[in-house]
Each structure stands twice: as structure tokens, then as C-alpha cells.
Design an enzyme around this catalytic site. Structure first.
Site, mmCIF file in Angstrom:
data_model
loop_
_atom_site.group_PDB
_atom_site.id
_atom_site.type_symbol
_atom_site.label_atom_id
_atom_site.label_comp_id
_atom_site.label_asym_id
_atom_site.label_seq_id
_atom_site.Cartn_x
_atom_site.Cartn_y
_atom_site.Cartn_z
ATOM 1 N N THR A 7 0.940 -1.080 -0.131
ATOM 2 C CA THR A 7 0.072 -0.160 0.182
ATOM 3 C C THR A 7 0.919 1.404 0.197
ATOM 4 O OG1 THR A 7 -1.690 0.680 1.222
ATOM 5 C CG2 THR A 7 -0.239 0.779 3.081
ATOM 6 N N ASN A 9 -0.521 3.893 1.534
ATOM 7 C CA ASN A 9 -1.585 5.044 2.428
ATOM 8 C C ASN A 9 -1.463 4.721 3.975
ATOM 9 O OD1 ASN A 9 -3.329 5.435 4.232
ATOM 10 N ND2 ASN A 9 -5.153 4.874 2.916
ATOM 11 N N LYS A 12 -3.329 3.721 6.782
ATOM 12 C CA LYS A 12 -3.662 2.180 6.140
ATOM 13 C C LYS A 12 -2.106 1.459 7.179
ATOM 14 C CE LYS A 12 -6.417 0.845 2.661
ATOM 15 N NZ LYS A 12 -6.704 0.671 1.603
ATOM 16 N N ASP A 68 -7.657 -4.021 0.947
ATOM 17 C CA ASP A 68 -8.664 -3.794 -0.094
ATOM 18 C C ASP A 68 -9.731 -2.809 0.838
ATOM 19 O OD1 ASP A 68 -9.011 -1.728 -2.190
ATOM 20 O OD2 ASP A 68 -10.186 -3.493 -2.692
ATOM 21 N N THR A 69 -10.518 -2.304 0.984
ATOM 22 C CA THR A 69 -11.796 -1.838 1.397
ATOM 23 C C THR A 69 -12.745 -1.424 0.691
ATOM 24 O OG1 THR A 69 -10.368 -1.683 4.128
ATOM 25 C CG2 THR A 69 -12.797 -0.365 3.305
ATOM 26 N N PHE A 148 -8.905 9.446 7.541
ATOM 27 C CA PHE A 148 -9.101 9.527 6.688
ATOM 28 C C PHE A 148 -10.336 9.279 5.408
ATOM 29 C CE2 PHE A 148 -8.506 5.446 4.204
ATOM 30 C CZ PHE A 148 -8.618 4.760 5.214
ATOM 31 N N GLY A 149 -10.355 9.243 4.457
ATOM 32 C CA GLY A 149 -11.703 9.339 4.129
ATOM 33 C C GLY A 149 -12.473 9.339 4.242
ATOM 34 N N ARG A 177 -10.960 -2.828 9.603
ATOM 35 C CA ARG A 177 -9.045 -3.052 9.183
ATOM 36 C C ARG A 177 -8.648 -3.500 10.024
ATOM 37 N NH1 ARG A 177 -8.012 1.208 7.872
ATOM 38 N NH2 ARG A 177 -8.756 0.955 5.624
HETATM 39 P P1 IMP Z 1 -8.616 1.281 -0.702
HETATM 40 O O1 IMP Z 1 -9.010 0.722 -1.971
HETATM 41 O O2 IMP Z 1 -8.639 0.187 -0.071
HETATM 42 O O3 IMP Z 1 -7.928 1.791 -0.500
HETATM 43 O O4 IMP Z 1 -9.948 2.081 0.216
HETATM 44 C C1 IMP Z 1 -11.571 2.812 -0.611
HETATM 45 C C2 IMP Z 1 -12.011 3.740 -0.376
HETATM 46 O O5 IMP Z 1 -11.781 3.032 1.145
HETATM 47 C C3 IMP Z 1 -10.206 4.660 0.785
HETATM 48 O O6 IMP Z 1 -10.130 5.935 -0.710
HETATM 49 C C4 IMP Z 1 -10.578 5.773 1.636
HETATM 50 O O7 IMP Z 1 -12.305 6.912 0.926
HETATM 51 C C5 IMP Z 1 -12.369 4.205 1.383
HETATM 52 N N1 IMP Z 1 -11.263 4.282 3.030
HETATM 53 C C6 IMP Z 1 -10.826 2.871 3.164
HETATM 54 N N2 IMP Z 1 -10.494 2.284 4.021
HETATM 55 C C7 IMP Z 1 -11.027 3.783 5.163
HETATM 56 C C8 IMP Z 1 -10.944 3.664 6.994
HETATM 57 O O8 IMP Z 1 -10.490 3.375 7.275
HETATM 58 N N3 IMP Z 1 -12.034 4.820 6.819
HETATM 59 C C9 IMP Z 1 -12.510 6.144 6.244
HETATM 60 N N4 IMP Z 1 -13.000 5.291 4.861
HETATM 61 C C10 IMP Z 1 -11.704 4.351 4.691
#
Ligand code: IMP
Length: 191
Positions: A7, A9, A12, A68-69, A148-149, A177
């Protein structure tokens, strides 16, 4: 054991390191000298996580994992889901993504949502997947500037604070996570 976490990020990385502790030497892509943005072209979290870990394993031959979330909102039929990062466009703006989410939820009574995280671990080329879920709801206005996010608009079940109002340690008590990472750590400890 040395493991690359695939990653870029930093949030994370810090969250996962705080749960995994010092038993594992988790190094980031940057620390491994890898400067790439791994694509997430698939329509499931599982497939994107697998792609990220397999790209890094093929490049380095070092055991690794990726995560991936997605944020899955009930009345939006699970959206933004796998599209969470680019919900409002390819520039991946957290503010624009939140604005689009709040606009799509305007006037909706049911604001329940969940974060779902999938970790893909590759040890000696063999993959194992781990899932972590955090149920909660989306509030109407942002609160807090930590994390974040979508953190400022998400309240997990069991709290009255948004993730954006929590320190990392507190978020870890609830987060998707953290749940997935606990399963990863238990698996690694059992090897
Ligand atoms: P990624 O593709 O796993 O990096 O995550 C996709 C998007 O989900 C990220 O850009 C964030 O906007 C959101 N995201 C992922 N994990 C979290 C979190 O723990 N809190 C808030 N938003 C998250």
C-alpha cells in the site's frame, strides 16, 4: 518474519502496524524501494486485494499482503463499495467522495452502512484471504478531522463518535481493518 504491505496509504500502515505489533517486520512499498501505484481494476474487493499482493510478490519474491476496503451503504445497494476511492472521480478526493455520498443519502431515513476490509496474504506464493467488517451509520455532516477517507461521516455501532473524532487506538477497537488484521496475525502466529 518480513512482510511487505502493498500500500501507499500511510494511515493504513500505521493502523496495521499498531495491531500486528513488533512480532512481524512489516515494511511499506516505499521502504522496499517500490514506487508504483498498483491498479485496482476489478469489481470485487477480493479480486483487487489479490491483484495487489500478487503484483508485489511477482516483483519481489518477498512474502507480502495487501488490503482493499469498501464502504457499503444499505440504501445505495452496497455502493460505493469497491468504487469507494473513486466515488466522485479519478482524483480520489476524500472531500468530493463524502460530498457525493451525503448528497446521495439526502432525505433517506436508513443511513446504515458498513466498512468491509479484505486482506490478501501471500506466503511462498500461496494466498489466504481475511475479512473484517465494521457496522455503523453515515451521519449528515462531517465531524472530526482525524483518520482519512469517509472517517468524518461514519459512526461505528457501539460509539457516538465518528471515526474522524477518534484517535487511531480508539478506531482500532471498532474498525474493519483491525478485525481483518487480527485474523491475519492469528494465522501468521499459527504457521
Ligand atoms: P482502498 O481502495 O482500500 O485504499 O480504499 C478505498 C477507499 O475507501 C479509500 O479511498 C477511502 O476513501 C475509503 N476507506 C478505506 N478504509 C477506510 C477507513 O478506515 N476509514 C474511512 N475510509 C476508508
Amino acid at each position: 518474519m518480513k512482510l511487505i504491505f502493498a500500500t501507499n496509504n500511510q494511515h493504513k500502515v500505521e493502523e496495521i502496524r499498531s495491531i500486528a505489533g513488533s512480532a512481524f517486520n512489516i515494511i511499506t512499498l516505499k521502504e522496499a524501494g517500490i514506487d508504483i501505484d498498483i491498479p485496482e481494476p476489478h469489481d470485487t474487493l477480493e479480486a483487487n486485494a489479490s491483484e495487489k499482493s500478487s503484483v508485489i510478490y511477482q516483483m519481489t519474491g518477498i512474502n507480502c499482503f495487501s488490503e482493499d476496503t469498501g464502504l457499503e451503504v444499505k440504501v445505495l445497494n452496497g455502493e460505493p463499495g469497491v468504487k469507494s476511492a473513486r466515488y466522485a472521480g479519478d482524483n480520489r478526493s476524500f472531500d468530493a467522495n463524502i460530498a457525493r455520498l451525503l448528497s446521495n443519502l439526502a432525505g433517506k431515513a436508513d443511513r446504515s452502512a458498513r466498512f468491509r476490509a479484505v486482506i490478501s496474504l501471500l506466503i511462498d506464493g500461496k494466498e489466504t484471504l481475511f475479512e473484517g467488517i465494521c457496522e455503523g451509520k453515515i451521519i449528515e455532516e462531517k465531524r472530526g478531522n482525524k483518520g482519512f477517507g469517509y472517517d468524518p461521516v461514519f459512526i461505528p455501532v457501539g460509539s457516538d463518535k465518528t471515526f474522524g473524532e477518534m484517535d487511531m487506538e480508539e478506531k482500532t477497537n471498532y474498525s474493519h481493518r483491525a478485525r481483518a488484521t487480527e485474523k491475519l496475525v492469528a494465522f501468521l502466529n499459527s504457521l
